[in-house]
Design a protein around this motif. Structure first.
Motif, PDB file in Angstrom:
ATOM      1  N   UNK A 282       0.838  -1.198   0.000  1.00  0.00           N
ATOM      2  CA  UNK A 282       0.000   0.000   0.000  1.00  0.00           C
ATOM      3  C   UNK A 282       0.870   1.245   0.000  1.00  0.00           C
ATOM      4  N   UNK A 283       0.255   2.365  -0.332  1.00  0.00           N
ATOM      5  CA  UNK A 283       0.943   3.657  -0.299  1.00  0.00           C
ATOM      6  C   UNK A 283       0.159   4.610   0.587  1.00  0.00           C
ATOM      7  N   UNK A 284       0.786   5.023   1.675  1.00  0.00           N
ATOM      8  CA  UNK A 284       0.199   5.976   2.607  1.00  0.00           C
ATOM      9  C   UNK A 284       0.947   7.295   2.451  1.00  0.00           C
ATOM     10  N   UNK A 285       0.219   8.368   2.178  1.00  0.00           N
ATOM     11  CA  UNK A 285       0.850   9.659   1.912  1.00  0.00           C
ATOM     12  C   UNK A 285       1.339  10.354   3.168  1.00  0.00           C
ATOM     13  N   UNK A 286       1.836  11.575   2.995  1.00  0.00           N
ATOM     14  CA  UNK A 286       2.295  12.384   4.121  1.00  0.00           C
ATOM     15  C   UNK A 286       1.108  12.888   4.936  1.00  0.00           C
TER      16      UNK A 286
END
Length: 348
Positions: free
Chosen positions: A276-280
């Motif tokens: 997964x990609x979790x942003x800032x």
């Protein structure tokens, strides 16, 4: 250590109200403090203790300062100011270089003269230990690890081969960094181990809580950024990347190849699926189950809170009937649509 309150105010650049000669010898909670202690008020739930506290001084906001019966330090962030005061009152002991007689250090390890190797620790071949590093009792640092200036392994820490630790990193007891990730290929029902050939790299000023485990990368490295805070008993799987200054509370689990951005917070028990990609600036409340990417900043929650057991059983029963209910609803919608179409055709 002891400080006059006026000296603390001057050193920290905050406003002083009251007697600057008040002597501060310790820190304590606002409800339990005694003479000589300094406490802080950051949560309104504890405001009712202010008039009754026996502390010599309190750290609080300008709003609360008007009601303080004792000397105070006034600041926009009482908890942060308290952290700085406590650091002055309870300084970390200076490192005295040397190697304990019971430690085992490989001949090819490069240990700076100011570093300390504690009792029963083992330092492998090719290890680089920089100035001011402290390795407490019972630690194992396998071959080709690198520990930069001021890093501290408290006790019983294991760094597996090739692990890189940045400057001033603090690692608490029982931590294992660089163990093999969970890599297995299925061969007709049996499991074939996939070699884990990456490393773990920890950025400067990070802190790793007790009994947390961080797996080495399967091919590329697992990376923990600058200033990251990991609580106790967290599992970080292989190839995870955690951005600078992110904080993760206890018992969270991050599955493999997930990227978490900078300045994020994950509450206790959060579970994050892999790839997964979790942003800032993404924040998950405690016990949230994260099964998709969240790239936009914000506060997210995703689990059902506890309810009485009987109510939960009813909810589960309804969930199990949900698919059948949806199918019936679709049929009714189709019937209504067909009837409306017939009525429309007849009227025309």
């Amino acid at each position: 250590m002891a400080y006059r309150l006026g000296d603390l105010a001057k050193q920290l650049g905050v406003e002083l109200l009251g007697d600057g000669d008040t002597l501060i010898t310790c820190a304590d909670t606002i409800q339990d403090a005694s003479q000589g202690a300094i406490c802080f008020l950051a949560n309104s739930k504890y405001r009712h203790y202010l008039n009754a506290t026996a502390a010599s001084a309190v750290i609080l906001t300008k709003e609360d300062a008007a009601n303080s019966p004792i000397a105070c330090l006034v600041t926009d962030n009482p908890y942060l100011t308290y952290a700085k005061v406590a650091s002055l009152l309870y300084p970390v002991a200076a490192i005295v270089g040397g190697v304990h007689q019971s430690a085992v250090v490989a001949e090819t390890a490069n240990v700076h003269s100011t570093a300390w190797i504690g009792p029963c620790s083992v330092i492998g071949a090719g290890v680089e230990i920089a100035e001011g590093v402290s390795i407490g009792p019972g630690c194992v640092v396998e071959e080709n690890c690198v520990l930069d200036e001021g890093a501290r392994l408290v006790a019983n820490v294991t760094l597996c081969h090739g692990t890189q630790i940045g400057k001033r990193v603090l690692i608490h007891p029982g931590v294992v960094i660089g163990s093999d990730g969970f890599g297995n290929a299925n061969d007709q029902g049996a499991w074939c181990k996939v070699p884990q050939i990456g490393r773990v790299r920890i950025g400067d000023d990070a802190e790793i809580g007790a009994n947390t485990t961080i797996d080495r990368g399967s091919i590329r490295d697992t990376v923990i950024g600058v200033g990251v805070r990991l609580d106790n008993q967290i599992q970080i799987a292989h190839n995870v990347k955690i951005g600078d200054h992110t904080a993760i509370a206890g018992c969270a689990g991050i599955a493999g190849s997930t990227t978490i951005g900078k300045y994020c917070t994950l509450g206790g028990g959060v579970g994050v699926s892999g790839h997964l990609e979790i942003g800032d600036n993404v924040h998950f409340s405690g016990q949230t189950l994260v099964t998709r990417s969240f790239k936009e900043p914000g506060y997210y929650s995703g689990n059902l809170p506890a309810v009485p057991n009987g109510e939960w059983r009813k909810t589960v029963a309804r969930i199990r009937r949900l698919e059948n209910t949806i199918q019936r609803l679709n049929k009714l919608e189709q019937q209504v649509f067909s009837q409306d179409k017939c009525d429309s055709d007849e009227s025309s």
